[in-house]
Enzyme design. Structure first.
Site, PDB file in Angstrom:
ATOM      1  N   CYS A  10       0.117   3.724   2.775  1.00 39.64           N
ATOM      2  CA  CYS A  10       0.611   3.164   4.043  1.00 39.64           C
ATOM      3  C   CYS A  10       2.097   3.473   4.217  1.00 39.64           C
ATOM      4  CB  CYS A  10       0.419   1.649   4.080  1.00 39.64           C
ATOM      5  SG  CYS A  10      -1.289   1.104   4.016  1.00 39.64           S
ATOM      6  N   CYS A  54       0.828  -1.208   0.000  1.00 34.99           N
ATOM      7  CA  CYS A  54       0.000   0.000   0.000  1.00 34.99           C
ATOM      8  C   CYS A  54       0.863   1.260   0.000  1.00 34.99           C
ATOM      9  CB  CYS A  54      -0.912  -0.053   1.235  1.00 34.99           C
ATOM     10  SG  CYS A  54      -1.704   1.488   1.667  1.00 34.99           S
TER      11      CYS A  54
END
Length: 116
Positions: free
Chosen positions: A33, A30
């Site tokens: 993230c 991600c």
């Protein structure tokens, strides 16, 4: 205090054993993230009175499902064993600092209509 990798097996103990816990549900694949990770890490170093947990959703799918995580990153705040905030999306450092201040100031007794 730095961040702590937390698994499904120890999650309950972490949230019940600490007064204030910030949980970052994330995944290695991600992009947002990876952008939020250093912000979360820096905040953990500035606030040693808060337990900062990181949960890899790919390694702890059961926990992510139980927590209702539908997108990553998702930040969850648990105060005195009670979830008081949960939101998906990467935060800027200033927004995370604001949340930290609000979480510290939150009086759960007052919020629940109880006298201290």
């Amino acid at each position: 205090m730095a961040t702590h990798a937390v698994s499904s097996q120890e999650f309950e103990q972490v949230i019940t054993g600490n007064d204030l816990v910030f949980v970052d549900f994330w995944a290695t694949w991600c992009g947002p993230c990876r952008a939020f990770g250093p912000v979360f890490e820096k905040a953990s170093e500035a606030h040693d009175d808060i337990y900062f947990a990181k949960v890899d959703i790919d390694q702890n799918q059961d926990l992510a499902t139980a927590a209702g995580v539908q997108a990553v990153p998702t930040l969850m705040i648990v105060k005195q064993g009670q979830v008081v905030f949960q939101q998906a999306g990467a935060l800027r450092a200033s927004d995370l600092d604001d949340l930290i201040a609000q979480a510290k100031a939150l009086d759960l007794n007052a919020a629940n209509g109880q006298d201290a």
